[in-house]
Design a protein around this motif. Structure first.
Motif, short mmCIF file in Angstrom:
data_model
loop_
_atom_site.label_atom_id
_atom_site.label_comp_id
_atom_site.label_asym_id
_atom_site.label_seq_id
_atom_site.Cartn_x
_atom_site.Cartn_y
_atom_site.Cartn_z
N SER A 194 21.80 -4.20 127.20
CA SER A 194 23.26 -4.17 127.24
C SER A 194 23.86 -3.17 126.28
N CYS A 195 23.07 -2.58 125.43
CA CYS A 195 23.64 -1.68 124.43
C CYS A 195 22.60 -0.67 123.98
N THR A 196 23.09 0.28 123.18
CA THR A 196 22.22 1.32 122.63
C THR A 196 22.56 1.45 121.15
N LEU A 197 21.50 1.60 120.32
CA LEU A 197 21.68 1.71 118.88
C LEU A 197 21.35 3.13 118.47
N PHE A 198 22.34 3.81 117.83
CA PHE A 198 22.17 5.18 117.38
C PHE A 198 22.03 5.20 115.86
N PRO A 199 21.03 5.90 115.30
CA PRO A 199 20.86 5.92 113.84
C PRO A 199 21.96 6.73 113.18
N GLN A 200 22.13 6.48 111.85
CA GLN A 200 23.15 7.21 111.11
C GLN A 200 22.63 8.59 110.72
N ASN A 201 23.52 9.38 110.21
CA ASN A 201 23.18 10.74 109.80
C ASN A 201 22.14 10.66 108.67
N PRO A 202 20.99 11.32 108.80
CA PRO A 202 19.96 11.22 107.75
C PRO A 202 20.41 11.82 106.43
N ASN A 203 21.43 12.67 106.41
CA ASN A 203 21.88 13.25 105.15
C ASN A 203 22.71 12.26 104.32
N LEU A 204 23.23 11.23 104.96
CA LEU A 204 24.02 10.23 104.24
C LEU A 204 23.08 9.30 103.45
N PRO A 205 23.57 8.71 102.37
CA PRO A 205 22.73 7.76 101.61
C PRO A 205 22.45 6.49 102.41
N PRO A 206 21.36 5.86 102.16
CA PRO A 206 21.04 4.63 102.91
C PRO A 206 22.05 3.54 102.59
N PRO A 207 22.27 2.64 103.52
CA PRO A 207 23.24 1.55 103.29
C PRO A 207 22.77 0.65 102.14
N SER A 208 23.73 0.19 101.35
CA SER A 208 23.43 -0.65 100.19
C SER A 208 23.28 -2.11 100.63
N THR A 209 22.46 -2.84 99.87
CA THR A 209 22.27 -4.28 100.11
C THR A 209 22.39 -5.02 98.78
N ARG A 210 22.76 -6.25 98.88
CA ARG A 210 22.86 -7.09 97.69
C ARG A 210 21.46 -7.59 97.28
N GLU A 211 21.39 -8.24 96.15
CA GLU A 211 20.11 -8.78 95.69
C GLU A 211 19.67 -9.92 96.61
N ARG A 212 18.40 -9.90 96.93
CA ARG A 212 17.91 -10.87 97.91
C ARG A 212 17.83 -12.26 97.26
#
Length: 624
Positions: free
Chosen positions: A100-118
């Protein structure tokens, strides 16, 4: 809904005709699907991992191998996610196509998305940036490829919370953070959105994690306890309580050499507990004597071990001598090899080796010879010439000591048998006494008490009779004395009357003067006084010597100090300090001869009846 999603996921893994799409680089597509841990659909002949890692029976919908627990994808080399690349190499994300959908990756030049402490035990992820038209089925279709989903909580503000069955599935979902999601081929703004996947803090996850931690802690404590129990030394055997039966068994064990060590600990425990008493003393003495009999056995064992040690020393010395002779032979071989005849035929390397070997053998030979000489020196110090000369006398002494030891052992055995016989006799007597006490009934006890009471009353009555008899005898003696005095006075009166008559007649006939009458009166008064003195001498005829007078004076002063009187034993103990030869009977007879100075009184009733002597001389003076 969850079952339908699971069925849909199965259809993704099996049906590949519906997902055919154009991919420019099949290798990039395989890499992207490999990073997600999903089967690359639509590419026949491509596989997620190499043949060496693939396992038959793998279910992609569950990400589990048949019969094996889930594998943590974050462990390199073991999970379905490949090991993390080095930090300097950038990870290239590829396009992911779904139904039902398609997932496109982000621009590789941008920094990776941040995550909180697990959070600990995290199984829930936060998914933000969803398209406005995204339904729960589409979300489940996308994220179900990361693992089994247990719950989805979707909000109206384009975000949701997804809870997975295992913790390692969260890492796969975090990989999708930063992808742009587009529903179908629509270009509407409501059909697209940038995903932000992050760790979520859920109470259920933390509770399950705490339960697992507690379970692991319990298992660790149990394992440590088992290890401590395994390494703990065994506890000593329990000591039984003392009884005659156990004491008899212990006495038998003490005689057995194999059970002696166990029995001696029990005996020691009993003695320390205080089980020894008057009744069991003989039995304990026999057991102690049995323990003492093992001293001879232990000394014999020590002697045998010393003999074995001497034999071992001799064997070691002989073996060392043999080794030393062989070393001498080896050194002789090396010395012979270094002589001119043989030395010239060896090469330079061979000569060097032979020289090294010779030096090494000589060092070892010298060390062995020093050790052997040390042993011989010790033997020479132990054995002197005097001991060698006195060897016959020494043997005689040894024989005499052995005979003395045997005699002492026989004496000990004889004593032990005698003590055992005495112990058995005492036990028999105790048993007889107990048997007699058991056969005695309450009637016998009451009869004994009655007899004792009657005997006490009889003794009291006898003592009263004795006192009455003594008083009667005293009264009789006083009566006799009074009668004698009366008869004596009557006789004096008669004599005086006769004298008066004679004097009157003489006066009448001769007519003597007044002086003659006065002389007659003086003579009569003298006669009366002489009579009184004779009576006093008769009464005091008991004082035969100066010693008796001295005794009367001492007794009088003693009784004057004791106004309530004193018994004859008390008087005798006091007088014995002055004269050790005097007896209580003599003192009593002396007191009975002087009734006007000393009197006897009885105090107490029945068994407490007691005779006491008092000083009554001052009472007699007052009455006179």
């Amino acid at each position: 809904m969850m079952a339908a999603a699971a069925d849909g996921l199965g259809s993704i893994a099996i049906d590949t005709t519906q997902l055919n799409m154009s991919v420019t680089d099949p290798t990039a597509w395989a890499t992207a699907m490999n990073n997600l841990g999903m089967v690359p659909v639509g590419l026949p002949g491509q596989q997620l991992v190499s043949d060496s890692i693939c396992v038959p029976g793998f279910d992609p919908g569950l990400n589990m191998m048949t019969g094996i627990t889930p594998i943590n994808p974050m462990i390199p080399g073991l999970g379905l996610v490949p090991p993390p690349p080095p930090t300097e190499v950038t990870v290239i994300k590829e396009i992911i196509h779904c139904k039902s959908c398609t997932l496109f990756p982000q621009n590789p030049n941008l920094p990776p998305p941040s995550t909180r402490e697990r959070p600990p035990g995290c199984k829930t992820v936060f998914v933000g940036g969803l398209p406005e038209n995204a339904t729960e089925e589409i979300i489940q279709e996308v994220f179900e490829q990361c693992g089994d989903i247990t719950a989805i909580r979707k909000s109206k503000k384009n975000f949701c919370h997804i809870r997975f069955a295992e913790e390692f599935m969260v890492d796969k979902a975090i990989y999708l953070s930063g992808y742009r999601m587009r529903l179908g081929s629509s270009t509407d703004k409501k059909d697209s959105g940038r995903l932000h996947v992050d760790f979520a803090q859920a109470r259920d996850d933390f509770y399950e994690w705490e339960c697992k931690q507690r379970m692991r802690a319990r298992e660790e404590r149990h394992r440590r306890k088992l290890e401590e129990d395994r390494l703990r030394p065994p506890s000593p055997p329990a000591i039984m309580h003392y009884s005659e039966h156990e004491a008899a068994l212990l006495a038998e064990k003490l005689k057995d050499d194999s059970k002696f060590s166990e029995a001696i600990t029990v005996l020691l425990s009993w003695i320390e507990r205080g089980e020894v008493n008057r009744r069991s003393a003989n039995q304990f003495y026999s057991m102690v004597q049995s323990a003492n009999s093992h001293v001879r056995r232990l000394m014999n064992e020590k002697a045998t071990h010393e003999q074995e040690m001497e034999e071992a020393k001799e064997n070691f010395k002989n073996a060392l001598t043999g080794i030393l002779t062989q070393f001498e032979q080896i050194v002789a071989v090396f010395n012979a090899s270094t002589r001119q005849k043989a030395w010239d035929h060896f090469s330079k390397a061979q000569r060097k080796n032979i020289d090294i070997w010779r030096k090494h053998s000589e060092e070892l030979r010298n060390a062995q010879s020093e050790q052997l000489m040390g042993i011989r020196r010790e033997e020479e110090m132990e054995m002197s010439d005097d001991e060698n000369c006195d060897s016959p006398t020494k043997k005689m002494r040894v024989d005499e000591s052995a005979l003395a030891a045997q005699a002492y052992a026989l004496k000990e055995e004889n004593d032990s048998l005698r003590w055992q016989l005495d112990a058995y006799r005492n036990e028999v007597e105790l048993l007889k006494q107990e048997k007699e006490q058991l056969f005695r009934t309450e009637d016998n006890l009451t009869k004994d008490q009655q007899l004792q009471f009657l005997q006490q009353t009889m003794q009291g009555m006898q003592q009263q009779l004795l006192t009455i008899q003594e008083e009667l005898n005293n009264k009789k003696s006083e009566l006799e004395q009074a009668k004698e005095e009366q008869s004596h006075t009557q006789a004096l009166l008669k004599v005086l009357q006769e004298q008066l008559k004679g004097t009157k007649e003489l006066v009448e006939t001769n007519g003597h003067s007044h002086e003659d009458t006065n002389e007659i009166n003086v003579l009569t008064v003298a006669l009366v006084n002489q009579d009184r003195e004779n009576n006093i001498e008769k009464r005091s005829q008991g004082l035969k010597s100066e010693k008796e007078a001295l005794l009367i004076g001492i007794i009088s002063t003693f009784l004057h100090v004791h106004p309530f009187g004193a018994n004859i034993e008390y008087l005798w103990s006091y007088m014995q300090q002055l004269d050790s030869k005097i007896s209580a009977n003599e003192i009593e007879m002396l007191l009975m001869r002087l009734p006007r100075m000393f009197k006897q009184e009885f105090t107490g009733v029945g068994a407490t009846l007691e005779k006491r002597w008092k000083l009554c001389a001052f009472e007699g003076i007052k009455t006179t």
